[in-house]
Design an enzyme around this catalytic site. Sequence first.
Site, PDB file in Angstrom:
ATOM      1  N   ASP A 146       0.842  -1.198   0.000  1.00  0.00           N
ATOM      2  CA  ASP A 146       0.000   0.000   0.000  1.00  0.00           C
ATOM      3  C   ASP A 146       0.877   1.249   0.000  1.00  0.00           C
ATOM      4  OD1 ASP A 146      -2.238   1.857   0.759  1.00  0.00           O
ATOM      5  OD2 ASP A 146      -3.307  -0.021   1.036  1.00  0.00           O
ATOM      6  N   HIS A 203      -3.918   6.131   3.285  1.00  0.00           N
ATOM      7  CA  HIS A 203      -4.540   4.900   2.773  1.00  0.00           C
ATOM      8  C   HIS A 203      -3.916   3.643   3.377  1.00  0.00           C
ATOM      9  CE1 HIS A 203      -5.644   1.854  -0.287  1.00  0.00           C
ATOM     10  NE2 HIS A 203      -6.679   2.635  -0.548  1.00  0.00           N
ATOM     11  N   SER A 526     -11.093  -0.771  -1.395  1.00  0.00           N
ATOM     12  CA  SER A 526      -9.847  -0.713  -0.623  1.00  0.00           C
ATOM     13  C   SER A 526     -10.073  -0.992   0.849  1.00  0.00           C
ATOM     14  CB  SER A 526      -9.257   0.695  -0.697  1.00  0.00           C
ATOM     15  OG  SER A 526      -8.407   0.823  -1.794  1.00  0.00           O
TER      16      SER A 526
END
Length: 735
Positions: A146, A203, A526
Amino acid sequence: MPKMNKVVMFYFFFSFFIATGSLLCSASGDVRKVYIVYMGSLSSQPEYSPTSHHLSMLQEALDDSGFDQDSVLIASYKRSFNGFAANLTNTEAQKLASMEGVVSVFPSRTLHLQTTRSWDFMGLDESAATQTPPGAASDVIIGVLDSGIWPESESFRDEGFGPPPKKWKGICSGGVGFKCNNKIIGARGYKSSGPNVRDTKGHGTHTASTAAGNRVKDISFYGLAKGTARGGLPSARVAAYKVCNHGCESSDVLLGFDDAIADGVDIITISLGGQGATNLVSDEIAIGSFHAMEKGILTVHSAGNTGPFSGTVTSVAPWLLSVAASSTDRQIIDKVVLGNGKTIIGSSVNTFTFNGRKFPLIRGADASTVCSEDSARMCEADCLNSTLVKGKIVLCERTGGVSASRDNGAVGTILLSRTPDNIPFIRSAPATSLTPNDYNLVQSYTAYTKNPTAEILSSDVIKDSAAPAVASFSSRGPNTVMPDIMKPDISAPGVDILAAFSPVAAPTSDPKDNRRVKYSISSGTSMACPHVAGAAAYIKAFHPDWSPSVIKSALMTTAWPMNASKNPDGEFAYGAGHMNPKKAIHPGLVYDAYREDYIKLLCSAGYGEQEISKLTRDNNISCPSGSEKKSRTTDFNYPSMTVKVEPRTAFQVGFHRTVTNVGPSGSTYKAKIMSNPRLRVKVEPRVLSFDSSNKKKSFRVTIAGRGLRDKTMVTASLVWSDGIHSVRSPIIAYA
Ligand SMILES: *[C@@H]1O[C@H](CO)[C@@H](O)[C@H](O)[C@H]1NC(C)=O
Ligand SMILES: *[C@@H]1O[C@H](CO)[C@@H](O)[C@H](O)[C@H]1NC(C)=O
Ligand SMILES: *[C@@H]1O[C@H](CO)[C@@H](O)[C@H](O)[C@H]1NC(C)=O
Ligand SMILES: *[C@@H]1O[C@H](CO)[C@@H](O)[C@H](O)[C@H]1NC(C)=O
């Protein structure tokens, strides 16, 4: 003017054309870009050195271009599989493609994190999460590919954690100021994402904490969605592979897989992807996860955020566990109170407050002095007149209207939702989003009232009895690369998820959003993906010896059936249904599949022997052909049964399956069919008796139906039940 001979003139044009043509040709041939040269499994010969092999291949391809091999080599894959990335011309790439040992050569592309940046949180109940076997639970390592991680987040403190498990072979190379601990046990950064693994996007921190974050009490986003934040398996360890920064270069994504596999992670979670599905031998995530599967590592992958259109799922490989995003029962709403006292329920994650004050309303269409009415209604950039919108609430038909209104001095924005589920996203300024009916109502009020006013309240949380429903953005099946393999596989929470965040990133992508938080709300497949990765880690803690396909089967066959009347795309939206991790610990029966089974599947799907041999570095591959009975893709031992049929043609299709008893010995399972009047389903035999654990039994499902109209599907399901366990598989026929 001198006369010009026509022939000469023609000649001029002609030569001009030739010259330009060849110039363009050689110019485009000279442009270097990054290609991935994929060479399959690593050779087991001890004297083999992948890097020197890569360099000598490059030297041959570069020939006398004036470039040397070291300067064009971007990455070498040499720990878990074989290949490299290099900055090449098209001609050099073609030369490499024809060299021995090369499976495929394809341009590196920029993949994207699959968040829509805004979401809630759900998983196992707390007592269940703590009832994992002692020791084993803290031995599970989740590799997160990620945007890095925020190592100081409370979600990753290491109190109570012992040293990393013995099997761990990774390193902590997080860059300056980045310290690992006994919770975050590994960190690696790459070329284009930068060597510092610290997450500046939020994220990676969000996904890692959703999968494996510690229990942290009293967390909220500005008071919203208050509760305890925690991952699926809070005792798991995390290894962060920073493969994304602004985008995710696929050459780095492959390096992340190469390292994670060799470092010894148990589960890989990857919440990123491309725009379209591609052939498996040129799909970075399919390639990386194939080698993970060979080493017993399950890769959990987000389905994509390009829904609700059919065939948009980009996670297509049969060895991946592909995750769709659905809502949870915690719905965030945002009300608007009009000057006439009427209250309308809108949707947004709005942390701003007007403190009981109302402000004048203006329609975007009435707020422009320069743009066409169509552009003005959208509140497009440079359309709004700041004299007209200052201190007002603006009605805009598109999301960008929020920052456009704010930048012109407006106090708030009311948006028109363009999706039926009107997902609540975080807004960077006071704003709510209304359904078309409610939006029209506010428009009429604004147009036909003298001094129309409104107040946008800050958000509330209500219970959503319609949950779980698959989010409109979640990518849909069918699988365009392997039509008889159902995708997505499963659905998990992916709307308004609260999890740890990077305290240097804004919760929205608006550069003027100055808010900074340690926990934020996001939506996307996600966010759904690490929920399933956490659940897979939870299962791994109970069953350390279970293979990727067994864990996947356990999760799929125990998933809650979802309601097709609320999800018109049915299984193509939610796969086997909504994940139910507690049940998945005891699935009763499992559908397993190993390397050889996947190879057979590739054969029956039409991949060539050479291609497969190279992928697997097994020179012995021979796909059954001719007189030998060719296996069908429908016979691959998947936990669902899917077939693509010719439209308007009657069909009869068989599925051969084998289940393994992972429950107690002496159990007898009976087949139950939840059928559909348009599908005849037969199971033979209808009873499976297991006199011991780990016994295998085979059966055959035959389905038949009249012709299906083009682009329609018909579904049923098979449930094997022994009175305690229900082992459910969807059955899908589509045209
Ligand atoms: C590839 O080479 C070109 C010059 O030929 C250069 O401009 C470009 O930056 C290089 N790309 C990478 C990723 O190294
Ligand atoms: C904005 O609107 C005001 C009032 O109608 C007008 O006087 C002004 O010229 C407009 N500004 C622009 C840039 O069009
Ligand atoms: C599915 O939803 C419909 C409409 O909301 C409802 O009538 C039906 O009972 C639901 N079915 C199941 C199995 O929950
Ligand atoms: C090739 O396959 C045959 C039969 O499956 C097996 O006996 C043999 O050992 C294999 N050879 C290699 C080099 O793997």
